[in-house]
Design a protein around this motif. Structure first.
Motif, PDB file in Angstrom:
ATOM      1  N   VAL A 138      11.184  31.136   3.778  1.00  0.00           N
ATOM      2  CA  VAL A 138      10.524  30.854   2.497  1.00  0.00           C
ATOM      3  C   VAL A 138      10.494  32.154   1.710  1.00  0.00           C
ATOM      4  N   LEU A 139      11.096  32.148   0.523  1.00  0.00           N
ATOM      5  CA  LEU A 139      11.166  33.353  -0.298  1.00  0.00           C
ATOM      6  C   LEU A 139       9.867  33.547  -1.070  1.00  0.00           C
ATOM      7  N   ALA A 157       3.966  33.617  20.166  1.00  0.00           N
ATOM      8  CA  ALA A 157       3.954  33.682  18.705  1.00  0.00           C
ATOM      9  C   ALA A 157       3.374  35.006  18.228  1.00  0.00           C
ATOM     10  N   ARG A 158       2.300  35.450  18.851  1.00  0.00           N
ATOM     11  CA  ARG A 158       1.686  36.717  18.442  1.00  0.00           C
ATOM     12  C   ARG A 158       2.605  37.898  18.743  1.00  0.00           C
ATOM     13  N   THR A 191       9.026  38.415   7.635  1.00  0.00           N
ATOM     14  CA  THR A 191       7.758  38.283   8.341  1.00  0.00           C
ATOM     15  C   THR A 191       7.617  36.858   8.864  1.00  0.00           C
ATOM     16  N   ALA A 192       6.510  36.602   9.551  1.00  0.00           N
ATOM     17  CA  ALA A 192       6.301  35.283  10.153  1.00  0.00           C
ATOM     18  C   ALA A 192       5.592  34.343   9.190  1.00  0.00           C
ATOM     19  N   LEU A 193       6.022  33.102   9.184  1.00  0.00           N
ATOM     20  CA  LEU A 193       5.266  32.073   8.472  1.00  0.00           C
ATOM     21  C   LEU A 193       3.897  31.901   9.117  1.00  0.00           C
ATOM     22  N   PRO A 194       2.846  31.714   8.322  1.00  0.00           N
ATOM     23  CA  PRO A 194       1.518  31.512   8.919  1.00  0.00           C
ATOM     24  C   PRO A 194       1.482  30.355   9.908  1.00  0.00           C
ATOM     25  N   HIS A 220       9.535  33.676   7.739  1.00  0.00           N
ATOM     26  CA  HIS A 220      10.482  33.006   8.632  1.00  0.00           C
ATOM     27  C   HIS A 220       9.727  32.259   9.711  1.00  0.00           C
ATOM     28  N   ALA A 221      10.211  31.067  10.054  1.00  0.00           N
ATOM     29  CA  ALA A 221       9.593  30.271  11.122  1.00  0.00           C
ATOM     30  C   ALA A 221      10.119  30.774  12.467  1.00  0.00           C
ATOM     31  N   HIS A 222       9.387  31.697  13.083  1.00  0.00           N
ATOM     32  CA  HIS A 222       9.819  32.249  14.366  1.00  0.00           C
ATOM     33  C   HIS A 222       9.752  31.191  15.462  1.00  0.00           C
ATOM     34  N   ARG A 223      10.584  31.356  16.459  1.00  0.00           N
ATOM     35  CA  ARG A 223      10.505  30.500  17.642  1.00  0.00           C
ATOM     36  C   ARG A 223       9.296  30.923  18.471  1.00  0.00           C
ATOM     37  N   THR A 224       8.484  29.950  18.871  1.00  0.00           N
ATOM     38  CA  THR A 224       7.247  30.278  19.582  1.00  0.00           C
ATOM     39  C   THR A 224       7.114  29.569  20.929  1.00  0.00           C
TER      40      THR A 224
END
Length: 461
Positions: A166-167, A203-204, A192-195, A279-283
């Motif tokens: 997401v920009l 995730a952390r 950075t990480a998406l909330p 960015h939607a990180h893999r968690t």
């Protein structure tokens, strides 16, 4: 190609000003630059504004050495800042909808459907946002999908954005300012990480130490420096700099390959953390571990294309001797390692002779080199060479001691630096799993390619 009037640079945080501005030391690798009285007058504190040919030449030289960075908010605007966004996607309609909503309708967007299993869902999202859709009949991978999009672009600039990003507002306009430098071919934001990326311990860890997050400080992207590559999860490029585009034979590492090809061609790639993308990180643990492993498998294809850039560690001859003596763990090791440091310090002092305190400067540089050598050795033992380390631990007490010290020292330094919202134990577990996954991928790629190039350190003078 020269820097335009009004272009402003600022000395990098690692660049030291010596002798009341008569010399600068910094860059990667570290260099000493002596300034003439005329050159010193060009600076206003730690900043320099291009006003004429002399200031343009000095600014360009400092940028090239990694001793300075552009001050992005003070760069002149482009005369023609038009750009097109290219989004490669395979399924992920929900994420695509979120990204297209953030981009808006004021700029052209090309969505490349890379052989989705449910193409109708992707097409519905594209129709909702009234953007252009290019459908590929088979999955060709992110490199091929991006190539299919950029070949249709008619604007001077192109923005690549993955569907799981997401920009933030102003991201593209900030990055475009870097193209006031005619040698800049690509500029990338901080990722950075998406909330909504999750709140579990993985995730952390990933939010604080994602491989995509290149840190809080601007830098040139160059092999052998702290920012040696950049992801094209989001990137702004000159269309005419792409030439052959991404190497569509690569399913992973294609962004690193592109960065390094641009550098080899004499172009510049800039990292700008003032611009951000979420960015939607893999968690999920299994998904995250597999992705880290896949990243590692890009090592051998990159080694075939860029053998001089892929080394997992780079040592000077003296720093290699220093760590070898420490690893020997003999009674005389500390004394011998100290002698190596003393010799290196004297050699560096001779090179910086003429500065006000050459031995003090040499001591600082030697100490920094020693710490860096120890950190690289720790990474080799616990990440790139972990199968050899495990075998060595089964056979040798000295290897066990060296590995334990390397692992704990590395964790202590990284935990303090990363400031991850995790307790030290879970951070340590996540860090070792990260190393295990990535190192396994590197070894798999090396075995598949029947080459050890991606595993061999490089010795540089």
């Amino acid at each position: 190609m020269t820097l335009p009037h009004g272009f402003v640079i600022e000395l990098d945080r690692h660049t030291r000003v010596l002798d009341d501005g008569r010399a600068l030391v910094g860059g990667f690798p570290t260099r000493l630059v002596r300034l003439t009285p005329r050159a010193r007058r060009l600076f206003d504190g730690t900043t320099l504004r291009v006003r004429d040919a002399a200031s343009a030449l000095l600014a360009d030289r400092l940028l090239e050495l990694g001793m300075a960075n552009p001050v992005v908010e003070r760069l002149p605007e482009l005369p023609d800042p038009r750009y097109t966004v290219v989004v490669p996607v395979r399924d992920r309609p929900r994420q695509l909808d979120r990204l297209l909503a953030a981009i808006g309708t004021e700029v052209p967007v090309i969505v490349v459907d890379d052989g989705s299993r449910d193409p109708e869902a992707v097409a519905a999202v594209v129709a909702k946002h009234r953007t252009r859709l290019v459908s590929l009949p088979v999955n060709v991978g992110p490199a091929g999908a991006r190539n299919a999009g950029w070949r249709l672009v008619t604007t001077p600039y192109i923005v690549f954005a993955d569907s799981d990003t997401v920009l933030a507002p102003g991201t593209v306009s900030t990055l475009l300012r870097h193209f006031a430098d005619p040698r800049v071919a690509m500029a990338v934001p901080r990722i950075t990480a998406l909330p909504a990326s999750g709140a579990g311990w993985i995730a952390r860890y990933e939010n604080g130490r994602s491989a995509l997050d290149l840190g809080a400080h601007p830098a040139a992207v160059r092999p052998g420096t702290p920012v040696s590559w950049a992801s094209t999860a989001c990137a702004v490029m000159r269309v005419d700099a792409l030439e052959g585009g991404f190497d569509d034979r690569m399913r992973v590492g294609e962004d690193v390959d592109l960065c390094w090809r641009l550098v080899e061609e004499g172009k510049r790639v800039r990292y700008e953390p003032a611009a951000t993308v979420a960015h939607a990180h893999r968690t999920r643990l299994d998904d995250w571990f597999l992705r880290k492993l896949v990243y590692g498998t890009g090592a051998q294809p990159l080694a075939e294309r860029h053998p001089a850039f892929i080394a997992p560690a780079v040592f000077a001859p003296w720093s290699l001797a220093f760590v070898a003596l420490l690893l020997a763990q003999r009674q005389w090791s500390i004394t011998a390692a100290g002698a190596v440091l003393a010799g290196a310090g004297l050699q560096i002092a001779r090179k910086v002779d003429g500065t006000r305190h050459p031995h003090r400067l040499a001591l600082r540089l030697t100490a920094g080199g020693a710490v860096n050598a120890v950190a690289q050795t720790s990474a080799l033992l616990t990440r790139h060479w972990w199968p050899l380390t495990v075998a060595g631990c089964l056979m040798s007490r000295r290897v066990r001691r060296a590995t334990a010290v390397a692992a704990l020292t590395g964790l202590a330094l990284e935990y303090r630096r990363d400031q991850v919202l995790l307790d030290p134990v879970r951070y340590g577990v996540a860090r070792r799993l990260d190393d295990l996954a990535y190192g396994t991928g590197v070894w798999l790629s090396a075995l598949r390619g029947r080459s050890s190039v991606a595993l061999r350190p490089r010795i540089s003078r």
